[in-house]
Structure formats: structure tokens, C-alpha cells
Motif scaffolding. Structure first.
Motif, short mmCIF file in Angstrom:
data_model
loop_
_atom_site.label_atom_id
_atom_site.label_comp_id
_atom_site.label_asym_id
_atom_site.label_seq_id
_atom_site.Cartn_x
_atom_site.Cartn_y
_atom_site.Cartn_z
N UNK A 51 0.82 -1.22 0.00
CA UNK A 51 0.00 0.00 0.00
C UNK A 51 0.86 1.27 0.00
N UNK A 52 2.14 1.15 0.32
CA UNK A 52 3.04 2.31 0.31
C UNK A 52 3.74 2.51 -1.03
N UNK A 53 3.51 1.61 -1.98
CA UNK A 53 4.17 1.70 -3.29
C UNK A 53 3.60 2.85 -4.11
N UNK A 54 4.43 3.45 -4.94
CA UNK A 54 3.96 4.53 -5.82
C UNK A 54 3.05 3.99 -6.92
N UNK A 55 3.06 2.67 -7.14
CA UNK A 55 2.21 2.06 -8.16
C UNK A 55 0.81 1.72 -7.64
N UNK A 56 0.60 1.86 -6.34
CA UNK A 56 -0.66 1.47 -5.71
C UNK A 56 -1.37 2.70 -5.16
N UNK A 57 -2.65 2.80 -5.46
CA UNK A 57 -3.48 3.88 -4.93
C UNK A 57 -4.59 3.23 -4.12
N UNK A 58 -4.76 3.69 -2.91
CA UNK A 58 -5.71 3.08 -1.98
C UNK A 58 -6.70 4.16 -1.52
N UNK A 59 -7.98 3.85 -1.63
CA UNK A 59 -9.04 4.78 -1.24
C UNK A 59 -9.96 4.07 -0.26
N UNK A 60 -10.46 4.82 0.70
CA UNK A 60 -11.35 4.27 1.73
C UNK A 60 -12.44 5.28 2.02
N UNK A 61 -13.70 4.87 1.82
CA UNK A 61 -14.83 5.77 2.07
C UNK A 61 -16.11 4.93 2.05
N UNK A 62 -17.19 5.48 2.55
CA UNK A 62 -18.48 4.78 2.51
C UNK A 62 -19.10 4.86 1.12
N UNK A 63 -18.75 5.88 0.35
CA UNK A 63 -19.26 6.06 -1.02
C UNK A 63 -18.07 6.29 -1.94
N UNK A 64 -17.99 5.51 -3.00
CA UNK A 64 -16.89 5.66 -3.95
C UNK A 64 -17.44 5.66 -5.38
N UNK A 65 -16.82 6.46 -6.23
CA UNK A 65 -17.17 6.51 -7.64
C UNK A 65 -15.91 6.21 -8.43
N UNK A 66 -15.97 5.21 -9.30
CA UNK A 66 -14.84 4.82 -10.12
C UNK A 66 -15.22 5.00 -11.58
N UNK A 67 -14.53 5.92 -12.25
CA UNK A 67 -14.75 6.13 -13.68
C UNK A 67 -13.48 5.79 -14.44
N UNK A 68 -13.59 4.89 -15.41
CA UNK A 68 -12.45 4.50 -16.24
C UNK A 68 -12.83 4.83 -17.68
N UNK A 69 -12.15 5.82 -18.24
CA UNK A 69 -12.49 6.31 -19.57
C UNK A 69 -11.89 5.49 -20.69
N UNK A 70 -10.87 4.70 -20.41
CA UNK A 70 -10.28 3.85 -21.46
C UNK A 70 -10.91 2.46 -21.37
N UNK A 71 -10.85 1.73 -22.48
CA UNK A 71 -11.40 0.38 -22.51
C UNK A 71 -10.43 -0.54 -21.77
N UNK A 72 -10.91 -1.17 -20.72
CA UNK A 72 -10.09 -2.05 -19.88
C UNK A 72 -10.82 -3.36 -19.63
N UNK A 73 -10.05 -4.42 -19.39
CA UNK A 73 -10.65 -5.69 -19.02
C UNK A 73 -11.05 -5.62 -17.55
#
Length: 107
Positions: A51-73
Motif C-alpha cells: 500500500x506504500x508503493x507509488x504504483x498502488x493507490x488506496x481509497x477508503x470511504x463509505x461512497x466511492x465513484x470509479x470512472x475508467x475512460x479507457x477500454x479495460x478488461x
């Protein structure tokens, strides 16, 4: 996205996640090259240091919105759901129910 620490049969990817609070946990890994994944997995085995790596982003909340604009698997509950854009909303809501613990004698 999870509200428990584990995935994949016991891998503790989100060590702070707690099923009994109202928080969701989201972990995002950037640029997952094979060497990055191996390094992050080693850090994960060392007690959650991934979780301390620069490659990892960690979010914690009761409500989360995830938007991915590129086509991903994507995967949901371990199943591949295909290549697409994602616009996802996650929230926690308590679900009230009652358990009848009384013993009924049918004599």
C-alpha cells in the motif's frame, strides 16, 4: 473494491478493511508490468507494505465513484466481465433484518 481484507483464497490485499464498519476499500494498481506485480506481491507478503508503493493507490470511504475512460478488461467476483469503459458507484447501506431466536415446542 472490497469491504473485507482478503481475495483469491486468502491473499490479504486490503489489511485495514473491516466487514463491520461502513467503509469500502478500493485499490488501484498502475502500469501492472510483470515485474511490478511480482514486487508488489512480495511487499504484500511482508505485511501490507504494498500500500506504500507509488504504483498502488488506496481509497477508503463509505461512497466511492470509479470512472475508467479507457477500454479495460474487468473482473467481478473472480469472473472476467469483458473489455469496456466503467462508470461505477459503490456505497454501503445497512440492511435491516431480524433473526427469531425463540425455540418453538411443537408437542
Amino acid at each position: 473494491m472490497s469491504n473485507i481484507p482478503y481475495f483469491g483464497g486468502g491473499v490479504k490485499i486490503l489489511p485495514q478493511a473491516n466487514l463491520h464498519d461502513d467503509q469500502l476499500e478500493l485499490i488501484v494498481v498502475e502500469e501492472p508490468h510483470w515485474w511490478t506485480i511480482v514486487w508488489l506481491f512480495l511487499l504484500l507478503l511482508l505485511g501490507g507494505r504494498h500500500l506504500n508503493s507509488r504504483f498502488v493507490h488506496h481509497y477508503r470511504n463509505a461512497d466511492l465513484h470509479l470512472g475508467v475512460n479507457s477500454v479495460e478488461i474487468g473482473q467481478m467476483d473472480g469472473q472476467i466481465i469483458g473489455n469496456r469503459n466503467y462508470d461505477l458507484y459503490f456505497s454501503t447501506h445497512p440492511y435491516p433484518f431480524w433473526i427469531d431466536t425463540s425455540i418453538h415446542d411443537h408437542h
